[in-house]
Design a protein around this motif. Structure first.
Motif, PDB file in Angstrom:
ATOM      1  N   ALA A 291       0.821  -1.208   0.000  1.00 23.98           N
ATOM      2  CA  ALA A 291       0.000   0.000   0.000  1.00 23.98           C
ATOM      3  C   ALA A 291       0.857   1.262   0.000  1.00 23.98           C
ATOM      4  O   ALA A 291       0.477   2.285  -0.565  1.00 23.98           O
ATOM      5  CB  ALA A 291      -0.928  -0.004   1.220  1.00 23.98           C
ATOM      6  N   VAL A 292       2.018   1.198   0.629  1.00 20.47           N
ATOM      7  CA  VAL A 292       2.943   2.338   0.645  1.00 20.47           C
ATOM      8  C   VAL A 292       3.593   2.517  -0.719  1.00 20.47           C
ATOM      9  O   VAL A 292       3.760   3.641  -1.219  1.00 20.47           O
ATOM     10  CB  VAL A 292       4.021   2.147   1.746  1.00 20.47           C
ATOM     11  CG1 VAL A 292       5.140   3.166   1.592  1.00 20.47           C
ATOM     12  CG2 VAL A 292       3.390   2.255   3.131  1.00 20.47           C
ATOM     13  N   LEU A 293       3.957   1.414  -1.356  1.00 17.05           N
ATOM     14  CA  LEU A 293       4.657   1.489  -2.635  1.00 17.05           C
ATOM     15  C   LEU A 293       3.735   1.834  -3.801  1.00 17.05           C
ATOM     16  O   LEU A 293       4.174   2.438  -4.786  1.00 17.05           O
ATOM     17  CB  LEU A 293       5.352   0.160  -2.933  1.00 17.05           C
ATOM     18  CG  LEU A 293       6.557  -0.206  -2.067  1.00 17.05           C
ATOM     19  CD1 LEU A 293       7.113  -1.557  -2.500  1.00 17.05           C
ATOM     20  CD2 LEU A 293       7.632   0.863  -2.157  1.00 17.05           C
ATOM     21  N   ALA A 294       2.458   1.467  -3.708  1.00 17.43           N
ATOM     22  CA  ALA A 294       1.544   1.635  -4.848  1.00 17.43           C
ATOM     23  C   ALA A 294       1.522   3.061  -5.395  1.00 17.43           C
ATOM     24  O   ALA A 294       1.688   3.263  -6.612  1.00 17.43           O
ATOM     25  CB  ALA A 294       0.140   1.171  -4.468  1.00 17.43           C
ATOM     26  N   PRO A 295       1.308   4.103  -4.558  1.00 20.68           N
ATOM     27  CA  PRO A 295       1.287   5.461  -5.129  1.00 20.68           C
ATOM     28  C   PRO A 295       2.624   5.874  -5.737  1.00 20.68           C
ATOM     29  O   PRO A 295       2.655   6.589  -6.752  1.00 20.68           O
ATOM     30  CB  PRO A 295       0.923   6.350  -3.929  1.00 20.68           C
ATOM     31  CG  PRO A 295       1.240   5.544  -2.719  1.00 20.68           C
ATOM     32  CD  PRO A 295       1.013   4.127  -3.114  1.00 20.68           C
ATOM     33  N   MET A 296       3.724   5.429  -5.162  1.00 17.24           N
ATOM     34  CA  MET A 296       5.037   5.757  -5.721  1.00 17.24           C
ATOM     35  C   MET A 296       5.214   5.118  -7.097  1.00 17.24           C
ATOM     36  O   MET A 296       5.720   5.752  -8.037  1.00 17.24           O
ATOM     37  CB  MET A 296       6.148   5.271  -4.785  1.00 17.24           C
ATOM     38  CG  MET A 296       6.127   5.862  -3.394  1.00 17.24           C
ATOM     39  SD  MET A 296       7.517   5.232  -2.409  1.00 17.24           S
ATOM     40  CE  MET A 296       7.051   5.786  -0.763  1.00 17.24           C
ATOM     41  N   LEU A 297       4.792   3.863  -7.225  1.00 13.10           N
ATOM     42  CA  LEU A 297       4.960   3.149  -8.490  1.00 13.10           C
ATOM     43  C   LEU A 297       4.050   3.713  -9.578  1.00 13.10           C
ATOM     44  O   LEU A 297       4.455   3.846 -10.741  1.00 13.10           O
ATOM     45  CB  LEU A 297       4.684   1.660  -8.287  1.00 13.10           C
ATOM     46  CG  LEU A 297       5.656   0.927  -7.359  1.00 13.10           C
ATOM     47  CD1 LEU A 297       5.178  -0.495  -7.108  1.00 13.10           C
ATOM     48  CD2 LEU A 297       7.067   0.923  -7.945  1.00 13.10           C
ATOM     49  N   ILE A 298       2.822   4.053  -9.209  1.00 20.18           N
ATOM     50  CA  ILE A 298       1.892   4.631 -10.195  1.00 20.18           C
ATOM     51  C   ILE A 298       2.442   5.965 -10.702  1.00 20.18           C
ATOM     52  O   ILE A 298       2.413   6.255 -11.906  1.00 20.18           O
ATOM     53  CB  ILE A 298       0.492   4.807  -9.576  1.00 20.18           C
ATOM     54  CG1 ILE A 298      -0.136   3.432  -9.331  1.00 20.18           C
ATOM     55  CG2 ILE A 298      -0.409   5.650 -10.471  1.00 20.18           C
ATOM     56  CD1 ILE A 298      -1.354   3.456  -8.434  1.00 20.18           C
ATOM     57  N   ALA A 299       2.940   6.787  -9.773  1.00 22.74           N
ATOM     58  CA  ALA A 299       3.536   8.068 -10.174  1.00 22.74           C
ATOM     59  C   ALA A 299       4.752   7.849 -11.070  1.00 22.74           C
ATOM     60  O   ALA A 299       4.972   8.591 -12.043  1.00 22.74           O
ATOM     61  CB  ALA A 299       3.934   8.861  -8.935  1.00 22.74           C
ATOM     62  N   SER A 300       5.545   6.836 -10.775  1.00 20.90           N
ATOM     63  CA  SER A 300       6.752   6.559 -11.566  1.00 20.90           C
ATOM     64  C   SER A 300       6.404   6.141 -12.985  1.00 20.90           C
ATOM     65  O   SER A 300       6.988   6.635 -13.966  1.00 20.90           O
ATOM     66  CB  SER A 300       7.572   5.461 -10.887  1.00 20.90           C
ATOM     67  OG  SER A 300       7.939   5.848  -9.577  1.00 20.90           O
ATOM     68  N   VAL A 301       5.463   5.206 -13.121  1.00 25.52           N
ATOM     69  CA  VAL A 301       5.055   4.752 -14.453  1.00 25.52           C
ATOM     70  C   VAL A 301       4.412   5.911 -15.222  1.00 25.52           C
ATOM     71  O   VAL A 301       4.652   6.092 -16.428  1.00 25.52           O
ATOM     72  CB  VAL A 301       4.087   3.561 -14.344  1.00 25.52           C
ATOM     73  CG1 VAL A 301       3.509   3.210 -15.709  1.00 25.52           C
ATOM     74  CG2 VAL A 301       4.808   2.348 -13.760  1.00 25.52           C
ATOM     75  N   GLY A 302       3.605   6.718 -14.530  1.00 23.52           N
ATOM     76  CA  GLY A 302       2.991   7.883 -15.171  1.00 23.52           C
ATOM     77  C   GLY A 302       4.022   8.847 -15.718  1.00 23.52           C
ATOM     78  O   GLY A 302       3.822   9.480 -16.766  1.00 23.52           O
ATOM     79  N   THR A 303       5.143   8.957 -15.029  1.00 22.78           N
ATOM     80  CA  THR A 303       6.226   9.829 -15.490  1.00 22.78           C
ATOM     81  C   THR A 303       6.795   9.344 -16.820  1.00 22.78           C
ATOM     82  O   THR A 303       7.013  10.115 -17.757  1.00 22.78           O
ATOM     83  CB  THR A 303       7.345   9.870 -14.426  1.00 22.78           C
ATOM     84  OG1 THR A 303       6.822  10.452 -13.238  1.00 22.78           O
ATOM     85  CG2 THR A 303       8.538  10.654 -14.913  1.00 22.78           C
ATOM     86  N   ILE A 304       7.028   8.035 -16.911  1.00 18.06           N
ATOM     87  CA  ILE A 304       7.565   7.462 -18.149  1.00 18.06           C
ATOM     88  C   ILE A 304       6.560   7.608 -19.293  1.00 18.06           C
ATOM     89  O   ILE A 304       6.914   7.943 -20.431  1.00 18.06           O
ATOM     90  CB  ILE A 304       7.939   5.982 -17.925  1.00 18.06           C
ATOM     91  CG1 ILE A 304       9.072   5.879 -16.880  1.00 18.06           C
ATOM     92  CG2 ILE A 304       8.346   5.319 -19.232  1.00 18.06           C
ATOM     93  CD1 ILE A 304       9.358   4.478 -16.390  1.00 18.06           C
ATOM     94  N   LEU A 305       5.275   7.406 -18.981  1.00 19.70           N
ATOM     95  CA  LEU A 305       4.244   7.522 -20.009  1.00 19.70           C
ATOM     96  C   LEU A 305       4.056   8.970 -20.460  1.00 19.70           C
ATOM     97  O   LEU A 305       3.637   9.226 -21.595  1.00 19.70           O
ATOM     98  CB  LEU A 305       2.923   6.962 -19.484  1.00 19.70           C
ATOM     99  CG  LEU A 305       2.937   5.467 -19.145  1.00 19.70           C
ATOM    100  CD1 LEU A 305       1.591   5.029 -18.594  1.00 19.70           C
ATOM    101  CD2 LEU A 305       3.303   4.636 -20.375  1.00 19.70           C
ATOM    102  N   SER A 306       4.356   9.924 -19.580  1.00 22.21           N
ATOM    103  CA  SER A 306       4.271  11.337 -19.970  1.00 22.21           C
ATOM    104  C   SER A 306       5.237  11.649 -21.103  1.00 22.21           C
ATOM    105  O   SER A 306       4.941  12.472 -21.979  1.00 22.21           O
ATOM    106  CB  SER A 306       4.580  12.237 -18.763  1.00 22.21           C
ATOM    107  OG  SER A 306       3.562  12.163 -17.793  1.00 22.21           O
TER     108      SER A 306
END
Length: 756
Positions: A291-306
């Motif tokens: 649960a702690v890692l989920a928001p960090m990982l979503i933000a990280s993948v979103g960065t690459i997709l940007s």
């Protein structure tokens, strides 16, 4: 081996290495940071390789760059002093008084540093990009858009890259140095400590937004009222003494300020959600880590997709304003669709409880963000009826323009508020698996919806930062005399920039609302930490533990509702109501202070421009050069002086309310500021954007065009709207979150020292 086995295996070997408890998937976060910063550097170098234009274009750009950096240097000196003083107070509270986490003062400083650094890099890029975008527009509209947008992408990718870097480093440091008997409690301490660096980011952002907003609008108002209305010369005419200050202001306010603003929004949403996840799943350390890692990982993948989305932005020659807007929208939409699919893959890999519910919450956040942007676009773009009606009303004078703009702004608040209400309710219920009593999971869903909304910030911020670059390009083209066709192209890019900037502000305000809700819940978790620091001293912390005992709960297993009962947080408690009134008042007081600051600074600017026109008779004939430096100096001094009181007010209000009215009063304060501030910010941003583009619509040749009576009326409306949309309005979303962050950082003081 599935994610649960990986995390459990890492936990089992934690004693041998400080980083062994961290699952391998975490390293995607720093990798995404490096990718974002790498592409930001690539786009920056590509921009620098573009032709900078004629000698006069380069000279104008150098004047703007020198003024922007001179302002920023002076601002950072003042902000640095404030930060050192506050950090010293935090160090005392942690190391001497023992009522606060000892890491807070360092986290506070790093948060402010990275926030300021994001703004600095963005502004440096923008000041080099303006002349290059103007010269590119001399070749084609598509090339002008590409140079301006890719330069804006430097800001977007720098913000998310530095944010993920800051989060990664702190997560690793705290994992290595924080010690606790249980892994689950350690994770709560880590996430709540990381939240505190958000205060540094928020305070730096507020200084940047308020100071930059005062600077740019004082110059803009002076340039418009005297230049356009009184002297009858075009916008960005080199004969106008305030025109260089106006272009400098675009960079220090709309680039450096906005970058710092969205940096803290991005960090706040990720960190608040991580803290909520740590609290919600304390009973299962493996699930807690996911649960702690989920928001960090979503933000990280979103960065690459940007990055992928950025490459999708292109237009054909001869494009109109709607096609230009569609080109930018394509990039955002591609990134959004890809993050929807990727976030499901992340949640499934982590195997979080209620995968589909949390995924639905992420989609809700994304959809709400996009819809708020669309609503903002409708109410502020000259392509739609509301702005056209304001332009039509300009034919009857400035009074009807003001009335029309305010009415449009007020009416426009309805849709974003309803969208946030529906989005919050749906994200809560989806994550709670439609069990309204499952508050921990529901609040986590609201947090992860905010992360979803901001997950593609890399490209969203690129469309926002593009605006002031296009505006400066138009100014450079005008002052350099590049010709009507180039000016027509830069005007199209500038008008589009006004819409994307207004959309970006709506997006930031919407994310602020969801993030602030998550921060409210995180504040309660920080109260738990504050009580833990004070236990054994025989004071209020021991009384709180005793009160929990009467409810059959311990400090460790008490939930949010238990703390609400202990501190009597309900509407029949006068302390909550008083806090609500003060919080609502804070939004209006803050706007009043910043609007009056712009008014005072603009008065000085108007008087100076009039003096130069009066005393230097050769200016209007082009035989004498205006004193641009004097106008830059006026804006700089005014901004430095006027930004301090509004910023410090946001810091002291939660502290004083906490000392007098305690936890109940602080929660009332935060709720009141959120409710009033959100609606007021939408109103001000949309009114200002509509006034600005109504003026642009008339300048395109409608209702008499430039120089007509309708145009003069629209300029006055735009002048009123300038501090609405660029100073007070966008600063409100920082105010909301800064007060929440201050309350979180000072939770231990509130618990130990409140009067009630």
């Amino acid at each position: 081996m599935n994610s649960t086995e990986i995390i459990q295996s890492a936990s089992d070997t934690a004693s041998s290495c400080p980083f062994a408890s961290i699952p391998p998937i975490f390293w995607l976060v720093p990798i995404a940071s490096i990718v974002a910063l790498g592409f930001a550097l690539y786009f920056y170098k590509s921009m620098k390789k573009e032709e900078a234009g004629t000698e006069i274009m380069q000279k104008i750009a150098s004047h703007v760059r020198a003024g922007a950096f001179a302002y920023l240097k002076q601002q950072y000196k003042i902000v640095g002093i404030v930060f050192v003083v506050i950090a010293a107070i935090f160090a005392y509270l942690g190391w001497v008084a023992g009522i606060q986490n000892k890491w807070v003062w360092v986290a506070f400083l790093t948060g402010g540093f990275f926030s300021g650094l994001a703004g600095f890099f963005g502004m440096k890029t923008a000041t080099y990009a303006s002349s290059r975008a103007a010269w590119a527009a001399n070749h084609s509209l598509d090339k002008g858009l590409r140079v301006a947008f890719r330069s804006g992408a430097v800001m977007g990718l720098t913000v998310v890259g530095l944010a993920l870097l800051d989060i990664s480093v702190w997560f690793l440091i705290l994992n290595a140095f924080v010690e606790d008997a249980s892994a689950s409690k350690k994770m709560v301490i880590i996430t709540t400590t990381m939240l505190t660096f958000g205060m540094g980011a928020s305070l730096q952002a507020l200084f940047a937004r308020v100071g930059g907003g005062i600077f740019t609008k004082a110059a803009d108002v002076g340039a418009d009222l005297v230049g356009k209305v009184e002297a009858g010369i075009p916008e960005d005419d080199p004969r106008n003494p305030a025109t260089i200050a106006d272009n400098v202001g675009d960079n220090v306010g709309d680039v450096a300020g906005m970058g710092a603003d969205l940096y803290e929004s991005y960090c706040g949403s990720v960190l608040a959600t991580a803290a909520l996840g740590a609290a919600a799943f304390m009973s299962d350390p493996a699930t807690q880590m996911k649960a702690v890692l989920a928001p960090m990982l979503i933000a990280s993948v979103g960065t690459i997709l940007s990055v992928i989305g950025i490459y999708c932005v292109k237009v054909k020659s001869g494009a109109n304003s709607k096609q230009l807007l569609g080109a930018l929208g394509k990039g955002v939409n591609v990134s959004s669709v890809l993050i929807i699919l990727s976030s499901l893959a992340i949640l499934k890999f982590l195997n979080l409880p209620n995968v589909w519910g949390n995924w639905a919450a992420i989609i809700v956040g994304l959809v709400v963000g996009i819809l708020i942007g669309k609503v903002t676009e409708y109410f502020t773009s000259e392509a739609y009826a509301p702005t056209k009606r304001i332009a039509e009303q300009a034919q009857t004078g400035p009074a009807t323009v003001i009335i029309g703009g305010m009415g449009t702004g007020m009416f426009s608040t309805c849709y974003p508020v309803l969208l946030i209400v529906v989005g919050t309710a749906l994200s809560y219920m989806f994550a709670a698996n439609w069990d309204i009593s499952n508050m921990a999971s529901g609040l986590y869903g609201i947090g992860i919806a905010a992360v979803g909304m901001l997950s593609t910030l890399g490209i969203t911020l690129a469309t926002d930062a593009y605006g002031p670059i296009a505006d400066n390009a138009g100014g450079n083209a005008e002052m350099s005399g590049l010709g009507k066709e180039v000016r027509r192209r830069t005007d199209m890019l500038d008008a589009l920039g006004n819409t994307t900037a207004a959309t970006g502000k709506g997006f930031a305000i919407g994310s602020a609302a969801l993030t602030a809700l998550a921060l409210l819940a995180s504040y309660v978790e920080e109260i738990r930490m504050g009580i833990a620091h004070g236990v054994g001293g025989g004071g209020k912390a021991d009384a709180a533990v005793a009160a929990l005992g009467k409810l059959g709960k311990t400090l460790e297993n008490a939930n949010l509702v238990d703390f609400m009962n202990v501190y009597e947080v309900h509407l029949m408690n006068p302390r909550v109501l008083l806090g609500l009134f003060i919080g609502s008042m804070m939004a209006f007081l803050f706007c009043g202070l910043t609007m009056n600051a712009v008014g005072r600074a603009a008065t000085q600017m108007v008087n100076e421009v009039r003096r130069q026109f009066r005393e230097k008779l050769g200016i209007m004939e082009g035989k004498a050069e205006p004193d641009y430096a004097r106008c830059v100096e006026i804006s700089t001094k005014a901004a430095q002086k006027e930004m301090i009181i509004p910023a410090l007010l946001a810091v002291f209000a939660p502290v004083l309310v906490g000392l007098v009215f305690g936890v109940a009063g602080v929660l009332g304060l935060l709720a009141g500021a959120l409710a009033a501030g959100f609606v007021l910010a939408v109103f001000m941003a949309n009114s200002g954007g509509a006034w600005d583009n109504a003026k642009k619509f008339i300048e395109q040749g409608n209702y008499g065009g430039k120089g007509s009576e309708a145009h003069k009326a629209a300029v006055i409306g735009d002048t009123v709207g300038d501090p609405f949309k660029d100073t007070s309005g966008p600063s409100l979303n920082i105010l909301i979150k800064l007060m929440s962050m201050v309350a979180i950082v000072m939770a231990g003081v509130t618990v130990a020292c409140s009067m009630f």
